[in-house]
Design a protein around this motif. Structure first.
Motif, PDB file in Angstrom:
ATOM      1  N   THR A  44       0.834  -1.205   0.000  1.00  0.00           N
ATOM      2  CA  THR A  44       0.000   0.000   0.000  1.00  0.00           C
ATOM      3  C   THR A  44       0.871   1.257   0.000  1.00  0.00           C
ATOM      4  O   THR A  44       0.586   2.215  -0.723  1.00  0.00           O
ATOM      5  CB  THR A  44      -0.944  -0.001   1.233  1.00  0.00           C
ATOM      6  N   LYS A  90     -11.240   8.754  -5.980  1.00  0.00           N
ATOM      7  CA  LYS A  90      -9.882   8.853  -6.516  1.00  0.00           C
ATOM      8  C   LYS A  90      -9.776   9.805  -7.709  1.00  0.00           C
ATOM      9  O   LYS A  90      -8.787  10.528  -7.851  1.00  0.00           O
ATOM     10  CB  LYS A  90      -9.370   7.468  -6.897  1.00  0.00           C
ATOM     11  N   GLU A 129       2.400   1.837  -3.352  1.00  0.00           N
ATOM     12  CA  GLU A 129       1.430   2.284  -4.346  1.00  0.00           C
ATOM     13  C   GLU A 129       1.031   3.750  -4.162  1.00  0.00           C
ATOM     14  O   GLU A 129       0.857   4.476  -5.124  1.00  0.00           O
ATOM     15  CB  GLU A 129       0.190   1.384  -4.241  1.00  0.00           C
ATOM     16  N   PHE A 130       0.907   4.200  -2.904  1.00  0.00           N
ATOM     17  CA  PHE A 130       0.320   5.522  -2.680  1.00  0.00           C
ATOM     18  C   PHE A 130       1.284   6.608  -2.195  1.00  0.00           C
ATOM     19  O   PHE A 130       0.945   7.778  -2.230  1.00  0.00           O
ATOM     20  CB  PHE A 130      -0.852   5.419  -1.699  1.00  0.00           C
TER      21      PHE A 130
END
Ligand code: ZN
Length: 413
Positions: free
Chosen positions: A79, A165, A82-83
């Motif tokens: 996570t 998003k 990815e972010f």
């Protein structure tokens, strides 16, 4: 992370936590915040704490520990990869998995003082923690110390609502009117809207995925307060317990013991009259038996400066605020006026007791003299002036409030 852990059958134990650390650290990222949560296989009494993908998220009162943490570590790492916004110079993420909560002293140091990355790394190695620091690894400090925070002394809650998003980075829509209405309706919430400065404090100023955050004392009120806010579509929301609004960054000190980057509570006497400098910043000095120090109400503290300008030499006050590096200056968050001195102004030159005529001034601070009989006096006719402030607390407005500052509406709880 919580969504992904949920999908793999893990549960959240207790509330996720949003922990703010030392607000005066120069190399902090924005609000110096860290997030932590406890993961387990849970059972017992459940409380709804949020919604993700239209599914209710609960936290539980009891749990059994998870022996093998490798799957949790994998989800956390994926996570972050990815972010995290690694191209930003200030992004120095870190994550930590600990089976046992570290001593609260570690948190205490991180909220009031300075910790080194090496100190934290050796602590984590010693405790056999699973951890990973990115870039300069500073994120490890916040990650570790947020786990060490003990919410039993004092805590508040924040309901954070996240954006879809496809909206990330664009202008947010959160209706001001609905925020003002919510602010009036739910008295257990705080720092929502600054009416005088027309500032919607629910909405962050960075391009982050957060749509808004409502802070308050009661979980049920926050759940209902969210329904009152008119905004663009919410992707998900969750309630954190937090050290925001607790004053846990402050330490009571004598002036001689004040250091850079701390936040302090100092009692003293106004020693130098407030002056306003270019840019609208207001400065004055206080002293105690150990020394003297500058205090400042900077321009962003808006109408609070009008209160500070009313202080006069001799007033006894208690100041609350962060310390700017040398020359040491207290950046005021609030003040308590303990005792007001007498304010008087000269209205006329003294009258000669023999001739009954007004005397003439001999020059600044040199007294007065009767032109006829040469009688001298150093006491002009003065008039007591009414003070425009009273004893008690004054705080900076909502638009200038720091995350950790305890609002006056929480002061007597
Ligand atoms: Zn005279």
């Amino acid at each position: 992370m919580i969504k992904r852990l949920y999908e793999k059958g893990f549960n959240i134990v207790g509330f996720p936590r949003l922990v703010r650390l030392n607000p005066n650290i120069p190399w902090k990222t924005r609000g110096n915040g860290a997030i932590c949560f406890k993961v387990g296989k849970s059972y017992g009494k459940k409380t709804k704490i949020g919604e993700i993908n239209n599914k209710d998220i609960f936290c539980y009162s009891n749990f059994s520990e998870i022996e093998n943490t490798s799957e949790i570590g994998k989800i956390v790492e994926e996570t972050i990869n990815e972010f995290s916004w690694f191209e930003d110079d200030n992004t120095n993420s870190g994550f930590v998995l600990l089976k046992k909560q570290p001593n609260n002293k570690l948190y205490d140091k991180a909220v009031k003082d300075i910790l080194s990355i090496d100190e934290i790394k050796s602590f984590l190695i010693d405790k056999k923690a699973v951890f990973k620091g990115y870039k300069n690894c500073r994120g490890l400090i916040g990650a570790t110390c947020s786990i060490a925070w003990d919410p039993n002394k004092d805590r508040t809650f924040e309901l954070i609502a996240y954006r879809k998003k496809d909206k990330w980075g664009s202008k947010r829509f959160v209706d001001d009117k609905s925020v003002k209405k919510m602010d009036k309706f739910f008295s257990s919430t705080f720092d929502n809207f600054d009416n005088l400065n027309n500032h919607n404090r629910l909405v962050p100023s960075s391009p982050c995925p957060i749509l808004f955050g409502i802070r308050g004392e009661k979980v049920d009120d926050l759940v209902n307060a969210r329904k009152m806010i008119k905004s663009e579509e919410i992707d998900s929301w969750i309630i954190f317990e937090s050290n925001q609004g607790t004053d846990e960054h402050l330490q009571r000190k004598k002036i001689v013991d004040v250091n850079s980057f701390e936040s302090v509570i100092l009692e003293g006497i106004v020693y130098r009259q407030p002056v306003t400098i270019q840019g609208g910043h207001v400065f004055f000095k206080i002293k105690d038996e150990t020394g003297e120090i500058d205090c400042a109400a900077y321009e962003p503290t808006k109408e609070f400066r009008n209160i500070v300008r009313e202080l006069i030499v001799g007033d006894m006050i208690i100041v609350y605020g962060g310390v700017r590096k040398k020359p040491l200056t207290i950046n005021l968050e609030k003040i308590f006026v303990k005792n007001l001195g007498e304010k008087s102004v000269k209205v006329e030159n003294p009258v000669c007791p023999k001739c009954g005529k007004h005397m003439k001034s001999k020059g600044e601070n040199q007294g007065f003299k009767c032109v006829k009989c040469r009688t001298k006096s150093d006491k002009p006719i003065i008039q007591k002036q009414e003070r425009m402030i009273h004893t008690g607390f004054y705080e900076v407005p909502v638009c200038a409030r720091r995350h950790l500052s305890k609002p006056l509406k929480r002061m007597y709880k």
